[in-house]
Design a protein around this motif. Structure first.
Motif: not given
Length: 482
Positions: A405-406, A401, A452-453, A330-332
């Motif tokens: 990414l988180q 960052e 929401d990861c 999810n792009d995270k």
């Protein structure tokens, strides 16, 4: 050194030895380090700490400690022995042979040393032989398999694949369930079906990029598991707790499926058959143990040869080279076996361009993604494993960052609780082989991510299994390393 300091040093050494005997290797390492602060010139302490590092698979650190012991006492046979062990574990055969020969000169009556020297010399010769025979135009082993010549005998009592309208064998849920039941009873599937699974999965993997994007839809979840290392009955425990993979229950297994544990064939066939059945919902990352050098040392090649054929071992090797190097959820969240490629500062775009169809190199982004480890200290240093780097919280945060990414989820390390959240939440380790190698006493764990990861962790204990020791198929004397 005062008598009081000397006494305290001996006390710490004794505590380290007891911790080592109890298989608490990290604790033993800590005691030896504290003793070295008092008696820095004690070669035996350096040698003992090297031995603990080997048990922790910190082979680079073991080589450094053993080298220091040799510097302090050139006649310390065990220091050469330890350095040889660590070099062998990294596939550095020439260095291992050199050190085992040095150790034998100092301890000529040690039969274990002679066995290990013979193994190292054998591997060094094999590597040279394979290099001499290799040709650029050599046909892949996967293309040499003739499935039609593998007849399934009428007397075969295991699960059978069904043929489609064009006569091609296909994987069904019924077959998979029958295969799992056979594996529980320590029975194998027919080699025709094993080859079908591997080659069908290989074709699916070939179509994937080096870095795969995965989407968790609203209301959906994805389960991420870490190292399984041939511990098949613990894999079944995961499925008992979390359900079998399906198109509504997707999984991502983050590398190191094989080696160490003695049911690696059952593990990898299970994961690959689910890849065939649910290609969009079973995801597999390459680990550092999906590599020829590791598989030769730590048992997978020997296990495949014992249970099936040498040809199958080569087909597995070629299939491993097509495994993706990582996944972006999810792009995270980046999921990768070792860690992000921070030393070479490769971007996600760089990773997407990598040609992964090869054995892992000893540096660069592919190497780092398979071998890197986090550390508590700021900055970045060479990894104690002897390959890749150890990266601090500042490095993780800056790289993530920069890529939008988180979090990075990685595996590659035993954790007492089965998982660890580090670097202020930027770095998560997940490890799914409880009581690793039947001796570490750790829990296993897996993660469930929602759309929401947000991670949710489940821990589990080791499952009972048949009486077969780890490393049962490892190369010769190397089965004693654990």
């Amino acid at each position: 050194m005062s008598l009081e300091s000397k006494s305290r040093g001996e006390e710490l050494k004794g505590e380290g030895n007891q911790a080592f005997k109890d298989k608490h290797y990290a604790l033993a390492q800590q005691f030896y380090s504290k003793a070295l602060e008092i008696d820095h010139a004690n070669a035996m302490l350096w040698g003992n700490r090297a031995f603990a590092a080997i048990r922790l698979e910190e082979f680079g650190g073991a080589i450094a400690d053993a080298s220091k012991a040799i510097e302090l006492d050139p006649k310390y046979a065990k220091a050469y022995y330890r350095r040889g062990d660590a070099s062998y574990a990294l596939g550095h055969w020439k260095d291992a042979v050199r050190d085992f020969r040095s150790a034998i000169r100092l301890a000529p009556s040690d039969p274990d040393l002679r066995r290990k020297l013979a193994e190292a010399e054998k591997e060094m010769k094999r590597q040279a032989f394979e290099k001499a025979l290799a040709t650029p135009d050599e046909k892949p082993y996967s293309e040499q398999v003739v499935l039609e010549d593998m007849f399934v005998e009428e007397g075969y009592s295991g699960p059978r694949m069904e043929a489609d309208e064009e006569g091609r064998l296909r994987v069904t849920l019924e077959f998979v369930q029958g295969m799992l039941e056979a594996f529980k009873n320590e029975q194998l599937v027919h080699r025709r079906y094993a080859f079908e699974i591997i080659l069908q999965a290989q074709a699916i993997l070939k179509a994937l990029p080096a870095l795969v994007d995965v989407t968790i839809p609203d209301g959906g979840e994805l389960t991420v598991c870490g190292d399984t290392h041939g511990q098949f009955f613990d894999l079944l425990r995961i499925f008992d707790l979390n359900g079998l993979p399906s198109d509504t229950n997707p999984y991502l297994f983050n590398g190191d499926f094989v080696d160490r544990g003695s049911w690696s064939v059952e593990i990898i066939l299970t994961l690959l058959v689910f890849k065939c059945l649910y290609p969009q919902h079973m995801h597999l990352t390459r680990g550092n143990h999906e590599a020829k050098s590791m598989n030769t040392i730590y048992g997978f090649v020997g296990e495949v040869k014992a249970k099936y054929t040498a040809q199958m071992a080569e087909v597995f090797r070629e299939t491993f080279c097509w495994l993706p190097l990582g996944f972006v959820i999810n792009d995270k969240v980046l999921v990768v076996h070792g860690g992000p490629p921070v030393a070479c500062n490769a971007t996600l775009a760089d990773v997407r361009k990598l040609d992964r169809n090869r054995e892992p190199p000893e540096d660069g982004p592919m190497c780092e993604m398979l071998w890197n480890d986090p550390q508590d200290q700021l900055g970045m240093v060479p990894n104690k494993r002897g390959v890749g780097v150890a990266f601090g919280p500042d490095v993780a945060k800056r790289w993530l960052e920069s890529q939008g990414l988180q979090m990075v989820v990685r595996s590659h390390e035993v954790k007492d609780e089965g998982f660890e959240v580090a670097h202020d939440g930027y770095t998560v380790t997940i490890f799914s082989a409880p009581n690793y190698c039947d001796q570490m006493g750790n829990k296993g764990a897996f993660i469930r991510f929602d759309s929401d990861c947000k991670p949710s962790f489940t821990q589990f204990d080791a499952a009972p299994h048949p009486n077969k020791r780890p490393m049962a198929y490892a190369a010769g004397a190397w089965s004693s390393m654990m």
